[in-house]
Design a protein around this motif. Structure first.
Motif, PDB file in Angstrom:
ATOM      1  N   SER A  74     -43.756  81.045  40.310  1.00  0.00           N
ATOM      2  CA  SER A  74     -43.395  79.641  40.177  1.00  0.00           C
ATOM      3  C   SER A  74     -43.035  79.024  41.544  1.00  0.00           C
ATOM      4  CB  SER A  74     -42.233  79.555  39.187  1.00  0.00           C
ATOM      5  OG  SER A  74     -41.779  78.278  39.102  1.00  0.00           O
ATOM      6  N   LYS A  75     -42.239  79.750  42.342  1.00  0.00           N
ATOM      7  CA  LYS A  75     -41.845  79.240  43.669  1.00  0.00           C
ATOM      8  C   LYS A  75     -43.049  79.179  44.613  1.00  0.00           C
ATOM      9  CE  LYS A  75     -37.443  79.046  42.687  1.00  0.00           C
ATOM     10  NZ  LYS A  75     -37.002  77.812  42.080  1.00  0.00           N
ATOM     11  N   GLY A  76     -43.902  80.189  44.523  1.00  0.00           N
ATOM     12  CA  GLY A  76     -45.109  80.190  45.362  1.00  0.00           C
ATOM     13  C   GLY A  76     -45.999  79.011  45.036  1.00  0.00           C
ATOM     14  N   VAL A  77     -46.147  78.733  43.750  1.00  0.00           N
ATOM     15  CA  VAL A  77     -46.988  77.617  43.318  1.00  0.00           C
ATOM     16  C   VAL A  77     -46.389  76.287  43.791  1.00  0.00           C
ATOM     17  CG1 VAL A  77     -47.865  76.374  41.291  1.00  0.00           C
ATOM     18  CG2 VAL A  77     -48.001  78.877  41.385  1.00  0.00           C
ATOM     19  N   GLU A  78     -45.059  76.177  43.753  1.00  0.00           N
ATOM     20  CA  GLU A  78     -44.412  74.948  44.270  1.00  0.00           C
ATOM     21  C   GLU A  78     -44.812  74.707  45.719  1.00  0.00           C
ATOM     22  OE1 GLU A  78     -40.110  74.675  43.913  1.00  0.00           O
ATOM     23  OE2 GLU A  78     -40.239  75.266  41.798  1.00  0.00           O
ATOM     24  N   SER A  79     -44.825  75.781  46.521  1.00  0.00           N
ATOM     25  CA  SER A  79     -45.187  75.629  47.937  1.00  0.00           C
ATOM     26  C   SER A  79     -46.646  75.215  48.088  1.00  0.00           C
ATOM     27  CB  SER A  79     -44.941  76.935  48.693  1.00  0.00           C
ATOM     28  OG  SER A  79     -43.571  77.212  48.747  1.00  0.00           O
ATOM     29  N   VAL A  80     -47.525  75.803  47.280  1.00  0.00           N
ATOM     30  CA  VAL A  80     -48.944  75.437  47.348  1.00  0.00           C
ATOM     31  C   VAL A  80     -49.120  73.977  46.935  1.00  0.00           C
ATOM     32  CG1 VAL A  80     -51.234  75.872  46.370  1.00  0.00           C
ATOM     33  CG2 VAL A  80     -49.779  77.793  47.012  1.00  0.00           C
ATOM     34  N   ALA A  81     -48.350  73.543  45.937  1.00  0.00           N
ATOM     35  CA  ALA A  81     -48.438  72.151  45.489  1.00  0.00           C
ATOM     36  C   ALA A  81     -48.026  71.204  46.621  1.00  0.00           C
ATOM     37  CB  ALA A  81     -47.556  71.939  44.256  1.00  0.00           C
ATOM     38  N   GLN A  82     -46.995  71.594  47.383  1.00  0.00           N
ATOM     39  CA  GLN A  82     -46.539  70.736  48.499  1.00  0.00           C
ATOM     40  C   GLN A  82     -47.584  70.631  49.602  1.00  0.00           C
ATOM     41  OE1 GLN A  82     -42.636  72.099  49.685  1.00  0.00           O
ATOM     42  NE2 GLN A  82     -41.818  71.560  47.675  1.00  0.00           N
ATOM     43  N   LEU A  83     -48.398  71.675  49.704  1.00  0.00           N
ATOM     44  CA  LEU A  83     -49.460  71.681  50.722  1.00  0.00           C
ATOM     45  C   LEU A  83     -50.541  70.642  50.392  1.00  0.00           C
ATOM     46  CD1 LEU A  83     -50.102  73.699  53.138  1.00  0.00           C
ATOM     47  CD2 LEU A  83     -51.608  74.870  51.530  1.00  0.00           C
ATOM     48  N   GLY A  84     -50.626  70.268  49.115  1.00  0.00           N
ATOM     49  CA  GLY A  84     -51.618  69.265  48.712  1.00  0.00           C
ATOM     50  C   GLY A  84     -52.943  69.842  48.262  1.00  0.00           C
ATOM     51  N   ALA A  85     -52.970  71.151  47.958  1.00  0.00           N
ATOM     52  CA  ALA A  85     -54.218  71.761  47.482  1.00  0.00           C
ATOM     53  C   ALA A  85     -54.595  71.186  46.114  1.00  0.00           C
ATOM     54  CB  ALA A  85     -54.066  73.279  47.380  1.00  0.00           C
TER      55      ALA A  85
END
Ligand code: C5P
Length: 234
Positions: A74-85
């Motif tokens: 869940s935390k990893g996905v949050e970071s990927v979401a912030q990247l704008g992928a």
């Protein structure tokens, strides 16, 4: 789905360095608007590079096939979401999928589930401790993905029609193993031409070597887009 043919082509940047990826993106120019970044490039500076692509108006598919305890996913996905992928892959385990759906909440990131790796056959699954064969496990995981709120599946074009029947029209199907007529299949066993994959129900096509190893990558990408357009009419 109202995608233009060009938006359906995702070029896999399976390249060893940011420098080589930058050179390929420059060569492809306006012909390609969507790129996939996998392990090789991601772990060689590919994440800042992905952020740069996004800032330049391209879409990015991070093929990281996440799988861990729910909190970590869940935390990893949050970071990927912030990247704008735009797309991120996770393995289709119920806990992992649920955590990924939680992690992307409020963002435009879409989660794709990998049901069963295409390099696995029934014997590989048995060796890994599974009672189900590839077809049964892929179908069961597709249904779980749908019920969990996953946005799409990565699947071979051969599986697309069957999986469409399970997940319905609301999920995207993203298919690798694409080979335009006359190109080398490489290590891909279940291949389909761009036109046939779209006819089989794929929404997006992932193409690596037929574009990045072509003598003229831009012309190769344009030819694939033209082939898609012949089927979709736009
Ligand atoms: O070069 P090629 O067109 O075969 O590249 C296909 C891309 O799609 C590669 O990045 C590969 O890792 C990826 N992929 C695949 N089969 C899957 C999932 C991903 O070929 N089942």
């Amino acid at each position: 789905m109202t995608l233009d043919a060009r938006e359906r082509l995702i070029v896999a940047l399976d390249l060893p360095s940011v420098k080589s990826a930058e050179a390929m993106v420059a060569k492809l120019g306006e012909s390609v608007c969507f790129y996939k970044i996998g392990y090789q490039l991601a772990f060689a500076g590919g994440l800042p590079f992905a952020a740069g692509l996004i800032a330049a108006g391209k879409q990015v598919f991070l093929d990281l096939k996440l799988h861990d305890i729910g909190n970590t996913v869940s935390k990893g996905v949050e970071s990927v979401a912030q990247l704008g992928a735009t797309f991120l892959t996770v393995h289709a385990y119920p806990q992992t999928m649920k955590a990924a759906v939680e992690g992307k909440r409020g963002s435009t990131l879409r989660i794709l589930a990998v049901t069963v790796l295409t390099s696995y056959d029934d014997a590989d699954l048995a060796a890994a401790g599974y009672d189900l064969g590839v077809g049964e496990l892929a179908a069961a995981r597709a249904a779980q993905a749908r019920d969990t709120g996953i946005d799409g599946l990565v699947c071979s074009a051969e599986e697309a029609a069957n999986l469409r029947g399970i997940v319905g029209p609301g999920m995207v199907l993203v298919t690798p193993g694409i080979r335009p007529a006359g190109t080398a299949s490489g290590d891909q066993k279940r291949i389909m031409t761009p036109a046939r994959a779209i006819e089989a129900g794929a929404d997006y096509l992932v193409v690596g070597r037929p574009v990045v190893e072509a003598r003229d990558p831009k012309a190769a990408a344009d030819a694939i887009v033209a082939e898609i357009e012949q089927v979709t009419g736009k």
